[in-house]
Structures are given as C-alpha cells and as structure tokens.
Design a protein around this motif. Structure first.
Motif, PDB file in Angstrom:
ATOM      1  N   ASP A   1       0.843  -1.191   0.000  1.00 35.41           N
ATOM      2  CA  ASP A   1       0.000   0.000   0.000  1.00 35.41           C
ATOM      3  C   ASP A   1       0.881   1.246   0.000  1.00 35.41           C
ATOM      4  O   ASP A   1       1.581   1.529   0.969  1.00 35.41           O
ATOM      5  CB  ASP A   1      -0.914  -0.010   1.222  1.00 35.41           C
ATOM      6  CG  ASP A   1      -2.029   1.007   1.136  1.00 35.41           C
ATOM      7  OD1 ASP A   1      -1.863   2.027   0.437  1.00 35.41           O
ATOM      8  OD2 ASP A   1      -3.078   0.778   1.771  1.00 35.41           O
ATOM      9  N   LYS A   2       0.821   2.020  -1.076  1.00 31.95           N
ATOM     10  CA  LYS A   2       1.664   3.209  -1.210  1.00 31.95           C
ATOM     11  C   LYS A   2       1.250   4.333  -0.260  1.00 31.95           C
ATOM     12  O   LYS A   2       1.990   5.285  -0.066  1.00 31.95           O
ATOM     13  CB  LYS A   2       1.643   3.699  -2.650  1.00 31.95           C
ATOM     14  CG  LYS A   2       2.369   2.772  -3.587  1.00 31.95           C
ATOM     15  CD  LYS A   2       2.360   3.333  -5.001  1.00 31.95           C
ATOM     16  CE  LYS A   2       3.263   2.646  -5.917  1.00 31.95           C
ATOM     17  NZ  LYS A   2       3.159   1.419  -6.400  1.00 31.95           N
ATOM     18  N   ARG A   3       0.062   4.223   0.331  1.00 30.41           N
ATOM     19  CA  ARG A   3      -0.409   5.243   1.271  1.00 30.41           C
ATOM     20  C   ARG A   3       0.124   5.014   2.682  1.00 30.41           C
ATOM     21  O   ARG A   3      -0.078   5.847   3.563  1.00 30.41           O
ATOM     22  CB  ARG A   3      -1.943   5.245   1.335  1.00 30.41           C
ATOM     23  CG  ARG A   3      -2.622   5.460  -0.008  1.00 30.41           C
ATOM     24  CD  ARG A   3      -4.094   5.172   0.090  1.00 30.41           C
ATOM     25  NE  ARG A   3      -4.302   3.773   0.482  1.00 30.41           N
ATOM     26  CZ  ARG A   3      -5.465   3.243   0.795  1.00 30.41           C
ATOM     27  NH1 ARG A   3      -6.549   3.974   0.771  1.00 30.41           N
ATOM     28  NH2 ARG A   3      -5.568   1.973   1.121  1.00 30.41           N
ATOM     29  N   ALA A   4       0.812   3.904   2.896  1.00 25.44           N
ATOM     30  CA  ALA A   4       1.248   3.538   4.243  1.00 25.44           C
ATOM     31  C   ALA A   4       2.761   3.380   4.341  1.00 25.44           C
ATOM     32  O   ALA A   4       3.409   2.926   3.399  1.00 25.44           O
ATOM     33  CB  ALA A   4       0.571   2.235   4.661  1.00 25.44           C
ATOM     34  N   VAL A   5       3.283   3.762   5.514  1.00 25.57           N
ATOM     35  CA  VAL A   5       4.691   3.554   5.836  1.00 25.57           C
ATOM     36  C   VAL A   5       4.748   2.851   7.181  1.00 25.57           C
ATOM     37  O   VAL A   5       4.238   3.367   8.177  1.00 25.57           O
ATOM     38  CB  VAL A   5       5.465   4.886   5.917  1.00 25.57           C
ATOM     39  CG1 VAL A   5       6.899   4.642   6.358  1.00 25.57           C
ATOM     40  CG2 VAL A   5       5.420   5.623   4.592  1.00 25.57           C
TER      41      VAL A   5
ATOM     42  N   ALA B   1      -6.331   8.068   3.354  1.00 24.80           N
ATOM     43  CA  ALA B   1      -7.137   6.848   3.391  1.00 24.80           C
ATOM     44  C   ALA B   1      -8.193   6.988   4.501  1.00 24.80           C
ATOM     45  O   ALA B   1      -8.044   6.407   5.576  1.00 24.80           O
ATOM     46  CB  ALA B   1      -6.252   5.635   3.634  1.00 24.80           C
ATOM     47  N   PRO B   2      -9.265   7.753   4.235  1.00 25.44           N
ATOM     48  CA  PRO B   2     -10.264   8.027   5.276  1.00 25.44           C
ATOM     49  C   PRO B   2     -10.894   6.778   5.894  1.00 25.44           C
ATOM     50  O   PRO B   2     -11.055   6.706   7.125  1.00 25.44           O
ATOM     51  CB  PRO B   2     -11.319   8.865   4.553  1.00 25.44           C
ATOM     52  CG  PRO B   2     -10.639   9.415   3.361  1.00 25.44           C
ATOM     53  CD  PRO B   2      -9.566   8.439   2.988  1.00 25.44           C
TER      54      PRO B   2
END
Length: 149
Positions: free
Chosen positions: A37-41, A66-67
């Motif tokens: 997931d590119k929205r997460a680190v 990512a609401p």
C-alpha cells in the motif's frame, strides 16, 4: 542436533516482534498488511538501536489519504484504550485527535501506544494522516514523555 536448535532460536527471534502486541486490537495493523500500500509507511525497530532508550521494540504505521482506513485505525485504538492503565487523550468533536496509552506491564516490560490523527487537528485543514506507534521496554512513562519533548 545443534543445527536444529540454532534454527529454532533464529525462528523465535524473528517471530518475537510479531508476538509483542499480542492481545491488542492494533496487532492487525502490523506485520506486513500494508506492504504493497503506497499510502502507508510501516517501521519496525528492535535491537541495539533502541537500547539507549530502554526500549526493546518500536513499531509505527503512518497512513495518508485513506479516510476509511483512518476510521478503522481509530476504532482499533479506541478498543485497546479500554484496557489502558494510564492515558492522555485529546478529541475534536467526537473524533480522537491524539492518544497516549500505557498498558499493564507484561514480562517486566511496559507497553505503550500512541495515536495521532492530523486530519482532525484543531484550527487547520491538515493533510489526512494517521499515525500509530507501539513501543515496549523498560522505559517508564515519564522517561518516554521526556524523550518526545
């Protein structure tokens, strides 16, 4: 025979961080769920790097834009908050803005959970970003607060 014992011990050392937050609802957030997931680190630190902070494990997850996922994370943190022995929280309306939770010691280690939702920050339209941090070790709550100042 020695080779088997070495393999068993190596397997246990790799698996220990996965057991660290066992019994907590946020456990489902860590361990590779967001690998693609590119929205997460996701960050995992253990070993020598943490020794000077009296910690044995540091895990964090930051999710941006990512609401639906942010709401899921907030719900998991809120469920874990019910078993905290000490907590400091801030809310904006009905939303959790930040939370710092201390849980009962397990195996002589303190356990902490930190949560922050930048999207509900008072007085601004910040980027929708949620951060969850799990820490455990011999550090006390007061020592942790000094580290974060």
């Amino acid at each position: 025979m020695i080779r088997r014992w070495i393999i068993i011990w190596m397997t246990l050392l790799v698996a220990l961080p996965l057991w660290a937050q066992k019994g907590m609802h946020v456990e489902s957030l860590f361990g590779g769920r967001f690998k693609q997931d590119k929205r997460a680190v996701e960050v995992l630190i253990k070993g020598k790097e943490l020794k000077k902070y009296h910690l044995t494990l540091f895990r964090s997850l930051t999710v941006t834009d990512a609401p639906a996922l942010s709401e899921e994370i907030e719900a998991l943190v809120s469920q874990d908050a019910a078993s905290a022995v000490d907590k400091e929280v801030g809310t904006v309306g009905k939303r959790l803005y930040y939370g710092f939770y201390c849980f009962p010691a397990r195996d002589e280690s303190y356990r902490y959970l930190f949560y922050r939702n930048a999207a509900v920050a008072p007085g601004g339209s910040k980027k929708p970003e949620v951060t969850v941090v799990y820490m455990e070790g011999q550090v006390t709550l007061e020592e942790l607060k000094q580290l974060f100042k």
